[in-house]
Scaffold this motif. Sequence first.
Motif, PDB file in Angstrom:
ATOM      1  N   THR A  72     -16.196  18.363 -51.373  1.00 61.40           N
ATOM      2  CA  THR A  72     -16.094  19.834 -51.739  1.00 61.40           C
ATOM      3  C   THR A  72     -17.344  20.091 -52.161  1.00 61.40           C
ATOM      4  N   LEU A  73     -18.192  19.420 -53.108  1.00 53.75           N
ATOM      5  CA  LEU A  73     -19.732  19.557 -53.318  1.00 53.75           C
ATOM      6  C   LEU A  73     -20.422  20.019 -51.974  1.00 53.75           C
ATOM      7  N   GLN A  74     -20.507  19.220 -50.937  1.00 49.65           N
ATOM      8  CA  GLN A  74     -21.199  19.410 -49.730  1.00 49.65           C
ATOM      9  C   GLN A  74     -20.636  20.641 -49.220  1.00 49.65           C
ATOM     10  N   TYR A  75     -19.562  21.129 -49.125  1.00 52.95           N
ATOM     11  CA  TYR A  75     -19.087  22.252 -48.584  1.00 52.95           C
ATOM     12  C   TYR A  75     -19.563  23.639 -49.307  1.00 52.95           C
ATOM     13  N   GLN A  76     -19.630  23.506 -50.673  1.00 50.40           N
ATOM     14  CA  GLN A  76     -20.066  24.638 -51.305  1.00 50.40           C
ATOM     15  C   GLN A  76     -21.611  24.821 -51.346  1.00 50.40           C
ATOM     16  N   LEU A  77     -22.269  23.780 -51.159  1.00 45.37           N
ATOM     17  CA  LEU A  77     -23.819  23.877 -51.351  1.00 45.37           C
ATOM     18  C   LEU A  77     -24.189  24.050 -49.675  1.00 45.37           C
ATOM     19  N   GLY A  78     -23.508  23.887 -48.789  1.00 49.59           N
ATOM     20  CA  GLY A  78     -23.772  23.849 -47.400  1.00 49.59           C
ATOM     21  C   GLY A  78     -24.867  22.642 -46.856  1.00 49.59           C
ATOM     22  N   GLN A  79     -24.738  21.643 -47.631  1.00 48.95           N
ATOM     23  CA  GLN A  79     -25.725  20.450 -47.133  1.00 48.95           C
ATOM     24  C   GLN A  79     -25.036  19.159 -47.615  1.00 48.95           C
ATOM     25  N   GLY A  80     -25.813  18.381 -46.854  1.00 50.88           N
ATOM     26  CA  GLY A  80     -25.008  16.761 -47.176  1.00 50.88           C
ATOM     27  C   GLY A  80     -24.874  16.128 -46.097  1.00 50.88           C
ATOM     28  N   PRO A  81     -24.496  14.673 -46.079  1.00 50.77           N
ATOM     29  CA  PRO A  81     -24.272  13.916 -44.744  1.00 50.77           C
ATOM     30  C   PRO A  81     -23.051  14.509 -44.207  1.00 50.77           C
ATOM     31  N   CYS A  82     -22.099  15.000 -44.715  1.00 50.98           N
ATOM     32  CA  CYS A  82     -20.594  15.430 -44.274  1.00 50.98           C
ATOM     33  C   CYS A  82     -21.136  16.679 -43.481  1.00 50.98           C
ATOM     34  N   VAL A  83     -21.784  17.601 -43.672  1.00 50.55           N
ATOM     35  CA  VAL A  83     -22.070  18.857 -43.282  1.00 50.55           C
ATOM     36  C   VAL A  83     -23.014  18.624 -42.017  1.00 50.55           C
ATOM     37  N   ASP A  84     -23.980  17.807 -42.151  1.00 51.54           N
ATOM     38  CA  ASP A  84     -25.031  17.470 -41.413  1.00 51.54           C
ATOM     39  C   ASP A  84     -24.242  16.803 -40.163  1.00 51.54           C
ATOM     40  N   ALA A  85     -23.291  16.032 -40.177  1.00 48.74           N
ATOM     41  CA  ALA A  85     -22.632  15.281 -39.211  1.00 48.74           C
ATOM     42  C   ALA A  85     -21.564  15.983 -38.429  1.00 48.74           C
ATOM     43  N   ILE A  86     -21.237  17.240 -39.194  1.00 50.61           N
ATOM     44  CA  ILE A  86     -20.397  18.148 -38.104  1.00 50.61           C
ATOM     45  C   ILE A  86     -21.446  19.054 -37.600  1.00 50.61           C
ATOM     46  N   ARG A  87     -22.408  19.579 -38.061  1.00 49.85           N
ATOM     47  CA  ARG A  87     -23.002  20.728 -37.471  1.00 49.85           C
ATOM     48  C   ARG A  87     -24.458  20.380 -36.746  1.00 49.85           C
ATOM     49  N   GLU A  88     -25.147  19.225 -37.287  1.00 51.90           N
ATOM     50  CA  GLU A  88     -26.351  18.724 -36.729  1.00 51.90           C
ATOM     51  C   GLU A  88     -26.399  17.459 -35.843  1.00 51.90           C
ATOM     52  N   PHE A  89     -26.134  16.385 -36.485  1.00 52.77           N
ATOM     53  CA  PHE A  89     -26.107  14.825 -35.942  1.00 52.77           C
ATOM     54  C   PHE A  89     -25.029  14.326 -36.031  1.00 52.77           C
ATOM     55  N   PRO A  90     -24.648  13.613 -34.822  1.00 47.51           N
ATOM     56  CA  PRO A  90     -23.299  12.928 -35.037  1.00 47.51           C
ATOM     57  C   PRO A  90     -23.243  11.795 -35.966  1.00 47.51           C
ATOM     58  N   ILE A  91     -24.071  11.075 -36.307  1.00 41.76           N
ATOM     59  CA  ILE A  91     -24.268  10.032 -37.204  1.00 41.76           C
ATOM     60  C   ILE A  91     -25.381  10.118 -38.268  1.00 41.76           C
ATOM     61  N   VAL A  92     -24.752  10.386 -39.545  1.00 42.21           N
ATOM     62  CA  VAL A  92     -25.805  10.548 -40.690  1.00 42.21           C
ATOM     63  C   VAL A  92     -25.588   9.638 -41.619  1.00 42.21           C
ATOM     64  N   PRO A  93     -26.545   8.420 -41.600  1.00 40.51           N
ATOM     65  CA  PRO A  93     -26.364   7.580 -42.505  1.00 40.51           C
ATOM     66  C   PRO A  93     -27.361   7.876 -43.873  1.00 40.51           C
ATOM     67  N   VAL A  94     -26.865   7.156 -45.088  1.00 44.36           N
ATOM     68  CA  VAL A  94     -27.777   7.658 -46.214  1.00 44.36           C
ATOM     69  C   VAL A  94     -27.687   5.980 -47.016  1.00 44.36           C
ATOM     70  N   GLU A  95     -28.900   5.443 -47.140  1.00 43.47           N
ATOM     71  CA  GLU A  95     -29.103   4.414 -47.861  1.00 43.47           C
ATOM     72  C   GLU A  95     -29.838   4.919 -49.341  1.00 43.47           C
ATOM     73  N   LYS A  96     -29.704   4.195 -50.324  1.00 46.88           N
ATOM     74  CA  LYS A  96     -30.417   4.408 -51.722  1.00 46.88           C
ATOM     75  C   LYS A  96     -30.305   6.027 -51.930  1.00 46.88           C
ATOM     76  N   ALA A  97     -29.103   6.679 -51.951  1.00 49.24           N
ATOM     77  CA  ALA A  97     -29.020   7.777 -52.127  1.00 49.24           C
ATOM     78  C   ALA A  97     -29.538   8.486 -53.262  1.00 49.24           C
ATOM     79  N   ALA A  98     -29.842   7.846 -54.312  1.00 50.90           N
ATOM     80  CA  ALA A  98     -30.831   8.714 -55.521  1.00 50.90           C
ATOM     81  C   ALA A  98     -31.988   8.696 -55.223  1.00 50.90           C
ATOM     82  N   GLU A  99     -32.850   8.132 -54.171  1.00 48.69           N
ATOM     83  CA  GLU A  99     -33.892   8.310 -53.484  1.00 48.69           C
ATOM     84  C   GLU A  99     -34.047   9.039 -52.509  1.00 48.69           C
ATOM     85  N   ASP A 100     -33.073   9.748 -51.865  1.00 54.14           N
ATOM     86  CA  ASP A 100     -32.969  10.381 -50.493  1.00 54.14           C
ATOM     87  C   ASP A 100     -33.451  11.954 -50.987  1.00 54.14           C
ATOM     88  N   PRO A 101     -34.356  12.469 -50.140  1.00 50.87           N
ATOM     89  CA  PRO A 101     -34.802  13.900 -50.559  1.00 50.87           C
ATOM     90  C   PRO A 101     -34.276  14.816 -49.603  1.00 50.87           C
TER      91      PRO A 101
END
Length: 235
Positions: A72-101
């Motif tokens: 829900t947070l990603q939908y509301q903000l319109g950003q995040g791996p979930c949103v990007d996987a649907i709209r831009e890139f077929p696979i969006v991996p995130v490691e060390k989330a706290a450091e990802d800009p």
Amino acid sequence: MNAGSLEIAQALTDAARAIHQPRSLEATLDAIVEAARDTVPGFDHVGISVAHSNGEIETLAGTDQLVWELDTLQYQLGQGPCVDAIREFPIVPVEKAAEDPRWPDYMPAAARAGLRAQLGVRLFNEDETLGGLNLYSVHADTIAAGAVELAALFASHATIALGRARKEEHLNDALVTRKVIGQAIGIVCERYKITEDQAFHFLVRASSTSNIKLRGIAQEIVDSTNQEYERGADD
């Protein structure tokens, strides 16, 4: 084949079986996310999102409340791996989330909620994007070897389930439309003492001049007739 491979094969078999059993879409997707959570290494929670034709994204299944909150947070903000996987890139991996800009509004909030790694996988067929498979880790900062490929296999099962549901939905809509138009034709025939062909062309002209879809015109005629009948019954 080692024990781990046997467990994976069994999980995929169970997911495939869930698709073909006579159960609701929700129950099928629940079975898939639970199997993915138990099988894809390194991830604690899994969810499935569906992309609607109006651009909205909705979570249909999740193994934990955290899935619903972060989705829900990603939908509301319109950003995040979930949103990007649907709209831009077929696979969006995130490691060390706290450091990802990459998602400056989403990622700090997600990290505060305990997120350490995430994976978004698009659900799509040859015709359209259906949604996304979202995997969340609160224990590991990195994505285990083979996890992406395994998640993609579960995504294919979810795609089949969603694709089938879409086809059934379209079929049901078509049947409802046909029924409503048929009812409206009958009403117009009776009201104006004309043939079915004449009544159909009457509806088509009304649709064209009002710029309202044929089903909408038909539904309005049926609804107004039902209301007149109810008022007459009350009197």
